[in-house]
Motif scaffolding. Structure first.
Motif, mmCIF file in Angstrom:
data_model
loop_
_atom_site.group_PDB
_atom_site.id
_atom_site.type_symbol
_atom_site.label_atom_id
_atom_site.label_comp_id
_atom_site.label_asym_id
_atom_site.label_seq_id
_atom_site.Cartn_x
_atom_site.Cartn_y
_atom_site.Cartn_z
ATOM 1 N N SER A 1 3.436 -2.572 3.941
ATOM 2 C CA SER A 1 3.286 -3.796 3.155
ATOM 3 C C SER A 1 3.069 -4.964 4.111
ATOM 4 O O SER A 1 3.369 -4.875 5.304
ATOM 5 N N LEU B 1 -1.785 5.741 0.598
ATOM 6 C CA LEU B 1 -3.228 5.552 0.496
ATOM 7 C C LEU B 1 -3.980 6.636 1.275
ATOM 8 O O LEU B 1 -3.649 6.934 2.425
ATOM 9 N N SER C 1 1.367 4.234 4.062
ATOM 10 C CA SER C 1 2.138 3.248 3.292
ATOM 11 C C SER C 1 2.572 2.108 4.208
ATOM 12 O O SER C 1 3.042 2.346 5.309
ATOM 13 N N ILE D 1 -2.684 0.453 -4.311
ATOM 14 C CA ILE D 1 -2.747 -0.827 -3.607
ATOM 15 C C ILE D 1 -2.298 -1.896 -4.591
ATOM 16 O O ILE D 1 -2.872 -2.015 -5.672
ATOM 17 N N VAL E 1 0.860 -1.180 0.000
ATOM 18 C CA VAL E 1 0.000 0.000 0.000
ATOM 19 C C VAL E 1 0.897 1.231 0.000
ATOM 20 O O VAL E 1 1.831 1.315 0.804
ATOM 21 N N VAL F 1 -8.306 -0.825 1.660
ATOM 22 C CA VAL F 1 -7.359 -1.774 1.071
ATOM 23 C C VAL F 1 -8.112 -2.862 0.282
ATOM 24 O O VAL F 1 -7.689 -3.272 -0.798
ATOM 25 N N THR G 1 -5.650 -0.896 -7.620
ATOM 26 C CA THR G 1 -6.245 0.382 -7.218
ATOM 27 C C THR G 1 -7.421 0.769 -8.093
ATOM 28 O O THR G 1 -8.412 1.309 -7.626
#
Ligand code: SF4
Ligand code: MG
Length: 327
Positions: free
Chosen positions: A41, A10, A39, A76, A7, A65, A84
């Motif tokens: 992961s 976002l 952000s 994403i 991400v 998400v 996304t």
């Protein structure tokens, strides 16, 4: 290998008072920045715990998400592809791989449907099992969450809270997802039942090779289940790192305050005790600079106007505080 989920920056902003009547009444436009350029992961097979006070944006982040809410900005990527802007139809197909377990199983289960229908519905919606096969797959799924085929014809009100959450878990897992958001899955349950459900989620994760984003406001629960922990405050991730390090030597004053508020999780560890003062500011009017400065006992002048970036502070940890790390 690349992370399962990545991400970047976002954002989810709700524009309030933007309706016709509100504009007519000259109500000021308000932006609710529920997720503010976040952000992170998640690696395949890990559990990332997400903690913060209620209203900090955890659930909105998770739903954005999964694209149950559309992101305002950012990207994403899931299983190596950018989702996304994936069209609705393809997103629906992809949702087999990304599922969610809700906080309140009772509210999320249709009271007029039997367990067979509730757990089998995703299979028929996605058209991946024929009528005759659905019951067999539901039975297998029920057994793996600790329920029985004798439960097939029963309705949600005939179950205890813990059993209802088992039904919710069965419904989420019947499509063989790789990524599951657990949104406060035990918060509505008695403490004795919480441990059973947490153990069940752990064994299902190992058996089925799942990856979790696990949301809770309870640091005890998060500390128990997570490989890494992300801490949210007013729409931002303010600290993220390996679970053990975040619990033992948190770098952000807000994380320190969350940990100070509970009896020692990890006895024998000496931590700075930080007392959280004041209320959570309204997310409609977050403080300038560091959003935490109105409650931070360490705030300096700089904190009132300069936004701290989430940056490496050593040991695989990141924190968004002007004073963290490099000391
Ligand atoms: Fe506290 Fe300043 Fe750090 Fe924010 S940047 S957490 S106000 S010391
Ligand atoms: Mg929530």
């Amino acid at each position: 290998s690349p992370p399962l989920l990545e991400v970047r920056d976002l954002e989810k902003v709700y524009h309030l008072n933007s309706g016709f009547m509100q504009r007519l009444a000259r109500q000021p436009a308000l932006d609710l920045r529920a997720v503010d350029k976040v952000s992170f992961s998640v690696r395949a097979g890990e559990t990332l715990g997400l903690i913060g006070e209620s209203g900090c944006g955890k659930s909105t982040l998770a739903r954005t998400v999964l694209r149950l809410h559309e992101p305002t900005a950012g990207s994403i990527s899931f299983e190596g592809s950018d989702i996304t802007k994936l069209p609705h139809r393809e997103m629906t197909a992809l949702r087999r791989r990304m599922q969610i377990i809700f906080q309140d199983p009772y509210a999320s289960l249709n009271p007029r449907k039997s367990v067979e229908d509730i757990v089998g519905l995703p299979l028929s919606l996605h058209g991946i099992a024929r009528r005759g096969e659905i019951r067999d797959r539901v039975v297998v799924m029920l057994e793996s969450v600790g329920l029985k085929s004798a439960h097939l014809g029963r309705y949600p009100h005939q179950f205890s809270g813990g059993q209802r959450q088992r039904i919710g878990i069965a419904r989420a897992l019947i499509l063989n997802p790789s990524f599951v958001v657990c949104d406060e899955p035990v918060s509505a349950l008695d403490v004795s039942i919480q441990a059973q459900i947490i153990a069940l989620l752990g064994s299902l994760k190992r058996e089925l090779g799942l990856t979790y984003l696990f949301i809770s406001h309870d640091i005890g629960v998060i500390g128990h289940v997570s490989d890494r922990i992300a801490v949210m405050y007013l729409g931002d991730i303010v600290e993220i790192g390996p679970s053990r390090d975040v619990l033992r030597s948190p770098k952000h004053p807000y994380t320190k305050a969350l940990l100070s508020a509970v009896p020692q999780i990890d006895s024998g560890v000496k931590r700075d005790r930080v007392k959280l003062t004041g209320d959570l500011p309204s997310p409609l009017a977050p403080p300038p600079g560091c959003k935490f400065h109105t409650r931070c006992p360490f705030a300096i002048e700089r904190c009132r106007h300069e936004v701290p970036a989430l940056r490496d502070v050593g040991g695989g940890m990141k924190a968004a505080c002007h004073l963290a790390g490099a000391s």
